[in-house]
Every structure is written in C-alpha cells, then in structure tokens.
Design a protein around this motif. Structure first.
Motif, short mmCIF file in Angstrom:
data_model
loop_
_atom_site.label_atom_id
_atom_site.label_comp_id
_atom_site.label_asym_id
_atom_site.label_seq_id
_atom_site.Cartn_x
_atom_site.Cartn_y
_atom_site.Cartn_z
N ILE A 296 0.84 -1.19 0.00
CA ILE A 296 0.00 0.00 0.00
C ILE A 296 0.88 1.25 0.00
O ILE A 296 1.83 1.36 0.78
CB ILE A 296 -0.92 0.02 1.25
CG1 ILE A 296 -1.79 -1.23 1.33
CG2 ILE A 296 -1.79 1.29 1.27
CD1 ILE A 296 -2.73 -1.44 0.19
N GLN A 297 0.54 2.19 -0.88
CA GLN A 297 1.23 3.47 -0.96
C GLN A 297 0.33 4.57 -0.39
O GLN A 297 -0.89 4.41 -0.31
CB GLN A 297 1.55 3.80 -2.43
CG GLN A 297 2.32 2.72 -3.16
CD GLN A 297 3.69 2.48 -2.57
OE1 GLN A 297 4.43 3.42 -2.32
NE2 GLN A 297 4.02 1.22 -2.34
N GLU A 298 0.93 5.67 -0.02
CA GLU A 298 0.17 6.83 0.45
C GLU A 298 -0.85 7.22 -0.62
O GLU A 298 -0.51 7.32 -1.80
CB GLU A 298 1.13 8.00 0.72
CG GLU A 298 0.47 9.21 1.37
CD GLU A 298 0.11 8.98 2.82
OE1 GLU A 298 -0.95 9.48 3.23
OE2 GLU A 298 0.87 8.28 3.52
N GLY A 299 -2.09 7.41 -0.23
CA GLY A 299 -3.15 7.81 -1.16
C GLY A 299 -3.91 6.66 -1.81
O GLY A 299 -4.90 6.89 -2.50
N TYR B 273 -3.30 0.99 5.35
CA TYR B 273 -2.23 1.90 5.75
C TYR B 273 -1.02 1.75 4.83
O TYR B 273 -0.71 0.64 4.39
CB TYR B 273 -1.81 1.61 7.20
CG TYR B 273 -2.96 1.71 8.16
CD1 TYR B 273 -3.37 2.94 8.65
CD2 TYR B 273 -3.67 0.57 8.56
CE1 TYR B 273 -4.44 3.05 9.53
CE2 TYR B 273 -4.74 0.67 9.43
CZ TYR B 273 -5.13 1.91 9.91
OH TYR B 273 -6.19 2.00 10.77
N PRO B 274 -0.31 2.85 4.56
CA PRO B 274 0.91 2.75 3.76
C PRO B 274 1.88 1.75 4.37
O PRO B 274 2.03 1.68 5.59
CB PRO B 274 1.49 4.18 3.80
CG PRO B 274 0.29 5.05 4.05
CD PRO B 274 -0.61 4.24 4.94
N GLY B 275 2.48 0.94 3.51
CA GLY B 275 3.41 -0.09 3.96
C GLY B 275 2.76 -1.44 4.19
O GLY B 275 3.43 -2.47 4.24
#
Length: 90
Positions: free
Chosen positions: A39-42, A77-79
């Motif tokens: 998962i990446q930001e956004g 969540y990112p990561g």
C-alpha cells in the motif's frame, strides 16, 4: 373479471420466470497465483481492486475477494501488504 384474473396469472408466471434468470452474472474464474502489493500513500481499496481485477469481473466482487483474502476492510495503511489473486477464465 375473467380477463383480470387471466392477466394477473400471466403476470405472476412472467415474474416467476424472471426470478429464475441470473441477471448480470459473471463468468467463472480460477486463481493462478498471487501478487504482493504494498500500500502506498493515497491508495484506496477500490482503486487497487479496479487496477488488478481480471477482465469480465466487477470491481465490487474483486474488492470483496481481496478484502476477504487479506482480512481487511476499507481501512488500509501505507506499507501494509496485500495478496492480490491472479485469475483467468475457466
């Protein structure tokens, strides 16, 4: 009165027949492997599902499959890593 009853019977039979027809059914798919996605930001689950869904499968159904497989809901969540099934038509 007889005409009314006849029309009602025809309508009920037509509705019963329509109830047995599968509307908007998807073809059958089989899983051929998995892709790991971080998962990446956004990111949101809908856009991930839409990006990786196989042709002929709805985003809604593929999203539900990804959520079930990864035991997640809409909150990501990112990561975080997701397993995305690779599918092909049977």
């Amino acid at each position: 009165m007889k005409k009314y009853i006849k029309t009602l019977v025809i309508l009920l039979v037509a509705l019963a027949l329509l109830g047995t027809i599968k509307i908007n059914s998807e073809p059958k798919f089989r899983i051929t492997g998995y892709t790991k996605y971080t998962i990446q930001e956004g990111d949101c689950m809908w856009t991930i599902a839409d990006k990786y869904k196989p042709e002929g499968k709805t985003t809604k159904n593929f999203l539900a499959q990804i959520q079930f497989l990864n035991n997640v809901n809409e909150t990501i969540y990112p990561g975080q890593e997701l397993s995305i099934p690779k599918e092909e038509l049977e």
